[in-house]
Structures are given as C-alpha cells and as structure tokens.
Design a protein around this motif. Structure first.
Motif, mmCIF file in Angstrom:
data_model
loop_
_atom_site.group_PDB
_atom_site.id
_atom_site.type_symbol
_atom_site.label_atom_id
_atom_site.label_comp_id
_atom_site.label_asym_id
_atom_site.label_seq_id
_atom_site.Cartn_x
_atom_site.Cartn_y
_atom_site.Cartn_z
ATOM 1 N N PRO A 172 0.414 5.590 7.212
ATOM 2 C CA PRO A 172 -1.432 5.586 7.170
ATOM 3 C C PRO A 172 -1.368 5.108 6.431
ATOM 4 C CG PRO A 172 -0.022 7.874 6.575
ATOM 5 C CD PRO A 172 1.013 6.425 7.127
ATOM 6 N N GLY A 173 -3.002 5.056 6.010
ATOM 7 C CA GLY A 173 -4.065 4.595 5.448
ATOM 8 C C GLY A 173 -3.970 3.298 4.721
ATOM 9 N N GLY A 174 -4.472 2.756 3.370
ATOM 10 C CA GLY A 174 -3.769 1.317 2.564
ATOM 11 C C GLY A 174 -2.579 1.412 1.844
ATOM 12 N N TYR A 175 -2.897 -0.061 0.826
ATOM 13 C CA TYR A 175 -2.168 0.035 0.263
ATOM 14 C C TYR A 175 -1.490 1.030 -0.901
ATOM 15 C CZ TYR A 175 1.269 -2.898 -2.216
ATOM 16 O OH TYR A 175 2.659 -3.189 -2.849
ATOM 17 N N SER A 176 -2.262 0.815 -1.168
ATOM 18 C CA SER A 176 -2.176 2.614 -2.329
ATOM 19 C C SER A 176 -1.429 3.613 -1.327
ATOM 20 C CB SER A 176 -3.632 3.094 -2.688
ATOM 21 O OG SER A 176 -4.441 1.818 -3.701
ATOM 22 N N GLU A 177 -1.789 4.321 -0.266
ATOM 23 C CA GLU A 177 -1.305 5.273 -0.088
ATOM 24 C C GLU A 177 0.045 4.549 0.796
ATOM 25 O OE1 GLU A 177 -5.447 6.272 0.821
ATOM 26 O OE2 GLU A 177 -4.140 3.859 1.386
ATOM 27 N N TYR A 178 0.297 3.625 0.958
ATOM 28 C CA TYR A 178 2.274 3.242 1.578
ATOM 29 C C TYR A 178 2.290 2.691 0.159
ATOM 30 C CZ TYR A 178 5.249 -0.953 1.445
ATOM 31 O OH TYR A 178 6.268 -1.521 1.097
ATOM 32 N N LEU A 179 2.345 2.420 -0.916
ATOM 33 C CA LEU A 179 2.933 2.662 -2.488
ATOM 34 C C LEU A 179 3.490 3.723 -2.825
ATOM 35 C CD1 LEU A 179 4.002 0.176 -3.898
ATOM 36 C CD2 LEU A 179 1.591 0.191 -5.224
ATOM 37 N N ALA A 187 7.449 7.807 -3.905
ATOM 38 C CA ALA A 187 7.890 8.979 -3.585
ATOM 39 C C ALA A 187 9.285 9.096 -2.657
ATOM 40 C CB ALA A 187 6.799 9.927 -2.238
ATOM 41 N N ALA A 188 9.494 8.608 -1.517
ATOM 42 C CA ALA A 188 10.207 7.943 -0.599
ATOM 43 C C ALA A 188 11.775 7.680 -1.926
ATOM 44 C CB ALA A 188 10.696 7.481 0.552
ATOM 45 N N GLU A 189 11.513 7.174 -2.511
ATOM 46 C CA GLU A 189 12.155 6.698 -3.377
ATOM 47 C C GLU A 189 13.008 7.622 -4.598
ATOM 48 O OE1 GLU A 189 11.197 3.091 -5.185
ATOM 49 O OE2 GLU A 189 11.454 1.889 -3.352
ATOM 50 N N ARG A 190 12.118 8.515 -4.939
ATOM 51 C CA ARG A 190 12.356 9.982 -5.739
ATOM 52 C C ARG A 190 13.096 10.225 -5.164
ATOM 53 N NH1 ARG A 190 6.831 8.782 -7.271
ATOM 54 N NH2 ARG A 190 5.923 10.179 -6.258
ATOM 55 N N GLU A 191 12.903 10.685 -4.160
ATOM 56 C CA GLU A 191 13.227 12.077 -2.879
ATOM 57 C C GLU A 191 14.968 11.203 -2.492
ATOM 58 O OE1 GLU A 191 13.096 13.919 1.375
ATOM 59 O OE2 GLU A 191 11.036 12.984 0.180
#
Length: 593
Positions: A481-488, A493-497
């Motif tokens: 959901p959201g624009g590019y900044s939210e996607y990034l 966050a997924a990579e850090r997790e």
C-alpha cells in the motif's frame, strides 16, 4: 574556474535555442540543468563537452581539466566488447587499475556479460555501458545527459549515492526531482534562449524562481503604472510641454518600447475520458514465460475503477510484460485476462509508435480528429497543440525537427486526446521535462479512470500512486500500500526482520562474472608505499607554506611558491583518493578469507 561559456548562440533554422548565454563552472559545483523539451538542454551540454560548435560565442576549458561526457544516445563501435568500450581511451596500466571498479559499476548497472559485443546490446544497456565508461575514466568535470533513463529504481538509488560522493564538478540534465533535490548544489533553467541560475537544489530553485517571477511581475506593474501616467501627460498637447521636457518624452518612449516579462504558456488540459462501467480489467492466475524463464507466475488482480497502481522491479523483471498482458498485446500462457465492454485503454509505451518524419505536427494531430471534445469545450487541433506547448511555428514544422522529448510529448498528447478510461504508462518520465511531468501528475489527479504506471521515478510514484506492485524473482508479484517511499520502507523493514544482523565472518558475495579479488603486483607495491608518499607530500606542502612567509615581499617568488602549493595539493588529493580505494580493496580482499 574549470569551464566557461560566454555569449553562446545556437539556432536550428529559425528556431533559436541559445541567445547570448553565459555559463561558468567552478570546482566542486554540481549543476542541474532543466527546461522544457526542445529548449536546448542537450545542445548546451554538447557545446560544453565540445562535441558541437556554437554559432557564436566562446567555450574555454582549463587545458589541465579532464572532461567526460555521457550523451543521451551514445554511439559505439559495435565490434568492441563491453569492457573494451568502457576502457576505450585508457592506457593498459590504467585499465588494470580500473578493472575491479569497472566490473563493479557494470554489475551495479545490470550489465554482467563483460565480454559481450556492444553491438548486441539494447539501447538501455548501451546507455548503461556508456555510463560506466564515463564514471571509470578519471575526470575533473562529468557531463551527464539524462543519466537515470533506462535505470531501474535500485540503480537510480546507487547512482544517486555515487554522485553525491563524487568529488569533481558535475553538469547534469535530468528530470528526476529527487536527484536534483539530493545531488546538485546549483540549478540552471534553459528558457527562451537564456540561462537562469539559482543557488541550491531543486527545492531552493522552486522558491527562488517564484521570487524572481514575482519581482519581474512587480517591475512590470510599476512600468505600466508609470507608462499610464506619462501617456496622460503626453496626450495633454504641445502647450503643456516645453523644449525642456525632451528628456521626459525620451523616457516615455523608452518605457513604451521596453518589453515586459514574457507571458509563459502553461501546459494544461482537463481530464478527457470516456465512461467506464462497473467491470474493468481482471487478471486471474495469469502466468507468462519466455524461453523457459518465468516472468509472471499465478498473478491475480482486480483493477478498481479509480485505481492508481505503480509497478516497480529490476530491469528485465517483467514490468512491461505485465502492462502488455493488461493491454491485450500479449496472451498469457496460463490464466485469463478479462476486460469489461466499456474499457478503453490508452497505452503510453516506452517507444514512440512510428512517426513519419516528413509529416507536419498539425497533420499528425488531425489524424486523431480535427475537433477534440474536452470538459472545457471543443478544441481544434491547433488549440490542442497550443495547450501542449507547441507554438504556431512548430505546429507547421515536420516531425523530424522535434527533439526526442517533444516527440514524447506529442505522443502523450495523442494518447490522452483519444479519451481512454484506463491509462497504462510505461516509463512515462523518460524524456519528459519537469513542467510536462508536473502537469501530467495534476492531470492524473483529476482523471476519472484507472491508472497503471511502470516507473523508476520515485517522485512521480510518490505523488501519483496509491499502491505498488513489485515484480520480484521467479515471476512473483508482491503488493504494497502507498507510494514508492512507503514501499521502500516496507521492503527495508522486511529485510531487517529477515536478517537483523549479518553472521560474523560471513564472506561478502561478489557480483556475477567477477574473479576472486586480489591486488595486482603494481597495486600491492602502491599499497605498501602510499602512506610514506602521502606523508612526504604533506611535509613538502608545509615547507612551501613556510617559504611563502619568508618571500612575502617578493611577488615573483611568492607566485611561484603558490603555484607549487596548488600543484602539490592536487597531487595530495589524488593520492588520498587512491589511498581510500586501495584500503577499501584491501578490506574486501581480507573479508574473502
């Protein structure tokens, strides 16, 4: 001063692009060049780079300044390999020193077959090879024309970081507003044959330009007020004026003849669309493969009537394939694409459709229709072209005289004027100027249908889309959901997790196609002696400074010592850059084990 251009003029036929323009480039400047398509941005860069001569004026470069130029459409010797092209013009010794850097940059830019002939590459790959060549060659001035075109989002982020750290001077034409915000420290706008300079990045440019235009308008209002008063005095008749009023009459004539600020035409068009029913476009279990490689796997999507979707992913991941499936230009290998009866697709694809170069611009538009129905009323072909910033003299010129960006704008106009209710945009920001992009973004805000855009332009995606589809490995598509900044941020966050801490002692993977890192014989020797060489240079600089104090009253000796200090400081800076490279390489070699 590294580079100067004074009183530059350039015209093509009756079309004047530069009219007495001046430009000065100093050490450390990073200059962003903007302007509407066809204003003369690329022409200015070619003149600065020395690949095109101006009609008038002079360009001066310090003879010791090294310059590298990335053209918008580079031309190669087709028999060279990728590496040979990157190293063209370098000595064998310089090639050996630059090999690791060249392969790393090429890999970052998605080019991994270093021995492939450049004649076999696509246009986008050729641009990326030319980019690597410009970055690898040592230089003091880097001139880049549309460097972010044909780069995916990850490549753009890498290039942005690279240029932010670049220590030489930079002149760059780009329409990537985040790039202009984060990389440049000075802006120049090419407009009406003149160059307007603004200190600062893109945000500062917007503020300073608004102030400049307001001052120009205020000055014009004052001129008109004085002119009205003087006109009333002039019209009082000769009895009210004696011979002593000649100066006042001359001032009146000067005020009357002085041109006010040009009234700029703004590209504007209310959204043109046909009615869209309840059923739009649905993809159910769609899959597609090419040559045994799956680019889309079991993809489901229900397009909402007012959807705003951005599609992102690496080059070659399948983004354009997905658009072509939605548009019906490709048939899926599995699953189904169902299209509602009222759906009318407008497809702004990456490549312009064939345009007869001899056809006049006005005739190209008349093929769409002599009269275009818009919410503002019926527009003639001429009026529509006026709204899309094609003045009268250009309308009756052949298409061959248009710049690449103007052809893109003409194609965009044709797509929008056909009144689609589903818009598919494949890299719409390539070759479109910032003014056109801004108006397109505003247009899409009021567009009543659905919009799906493949783009690497982060600013565009942040402003336009409400959800992002990321085309990932093995044909998977993840929705955010959201624009590019939210996607990034969600991806980070997924990579850090997934991996909160890198395992100790884990070896860093090398880019595909690279051999195991090691020092060459010359690099090893240089690594062992460079600390002593830097210390010797620092000692000599200190001695020269001491000598300047002793010779303060001897102008000639002082000037010689100052020149020597500048020469030593340049040598020290080069040694320090080399020290950073060698120590970074040593650390990477050590991490390999």
């Amino acid at each position: 001063m590294l580079l100067s251009a004074e009183n530059i003029t350039k015209a093509y036929g009756t079309r004047v692009l530069l009219d007495g323009a001046d430009l000065y480039l100093n050490t450390g400047e990073k200059l962003g060049v903007i302007g509407v398509n066809g204003a003369g941005k690329s022409t200015l860069l070619r003149i600065l780079a020395g690949t095109e001569e101006p009609d008038g004026g002079t360009v001066a470069r310090d003879p010791n300044v090294r310059l590298e130029y990335l053209p918008q459409n580079p031309v190669f010797e087709g028999r060279r390999t990728v590496l040979e092209q990157v190293f063209a013009g370098l000595s064998p010794e310089a090639r050996e020193l630059a090999e690791y850097e060249a392969k790393t940059i090429l890999t970052r830019l998605g080019v991994s077959r270093f021995d492939q002939a450049v004649g076999e590459l696509s246009g986008g790959q050729r641009k990326r090879v030319a980019m690597a060549s410009a970055l690898v060659h040592p230089c003091d001035v880097l001139i880049l024309d549309e460097p972010t075109n044909h780069l995916d989002s990850e490549m753009v982020l890498w290039l942005e970081d690279y240029l932010r750290q670049y220590r030489g001077a930079l002149v760059m034409v780009t329409h990537d507003r985040y790039f202009l915000e984060r990389v440049v420290n000075r802006m120049v706008e090419v407009e009406g044959g003149s160059l307007h300079f603004y200190e600062g990045n893109y945000d500062k440019y917007l503020k300073l330009k608004a102030e400049r235009e307001e001052m120009a308008q205020a000055s014009e209002r004052k001129r008109q007020s004085i002119l009205r008063r003087e006109y009333q005095w002039v019209m009082q008749g000769p009895t009210a004026r004696g011979t002593k009023s000649r100066e006042r009459l001359e001032r009146y004539e000067a005020l009357k003849n002085r041109e006010g600020p040009a009234q700029k035409t703004e590209l504007e068009l209310s959204a043109i669309s046909s009615r869209l029913g309840k059923k739009t476009i649905e993809l159910a279990g769609v899959g597609k493969a090419f040559g045994g490689r799956t680019v889309l796997r079991d993809f489901d999507c229900m397009l909402l009537r007012d959807d705003r979707i951005g599609i992102v992913g690496r080059n070659g991941s399948g983004k354009s394939t997905l658009l072509n499936l939605i548009a019906g230009r490709l048939a899926p290998d599995s699953g189904a694409v169902m299209v509602g009866e009222t759906v009318r697709v407008g497809y702004f694809c990456q490549e312009n459709p064939p345009m007869d170069p001899g056809t006049r611009v006005i005739d190209y538009v008349k093929e769409i229709g002599n009269n275009i129905e818009t919410p503002e009323g019926t527009l003639t072909a001429t009026q529509l072209l006026d709204k899309f910033l094609f003045p009268g003299d250009v309308q009756y010129s052949p298409i061959s005289r248009l710049s690449g960006g103007e052809k893109r704008r003409l194609f965009l106009m044709a797509v929008l004027a056909a009144a689609p209710n589903v818009l598919l945009l494949d890299e719409p920001t390539n070759d479109l100027d910032i003014q056109t992009l801004t108006i397109l973004e505003d247009y899409l805000e009021t567009f009543p249908g659905a919009v799906i855009a493949v783009s690497h332009d982060r600013f565009f995606l942040d402003k336009v889309v409400r959800r992002v589809f990321a085309v990932e490995e093995e044909g998977r598509v993840a929705a955010y959901p959201g624009g590019y900044s939210e996607y990034l941020e969600a991806r980070r966050a997924a990579e850090r997790e997934k991996s909160p801490r890198a395992p100790a002692g884990k070896r860093q993977e090398r880019p595909a196609g690279l051999r195991k890192l090691k020092f060459s014989y010359k690099e090893q020797r240089e690594y062992e002696t460079i600390d002593d060489e830097i210390a010797a240079l620092e000692e000599e600089i200190a001695a020269v400074r001491g000598g300047q104090e002793e010779k303060a009253s001897d102008y000639l000796a002082l000037q010689a010592l100052q020149d020597r200090q500048a020469e030593l400081e340049r040598a020290l800076e080069e040694k320090m850059e080399r020290w950073v490279y060698l120590n970074d390489l040593a650390e990477q070699i050590e991490r390999q084990g």
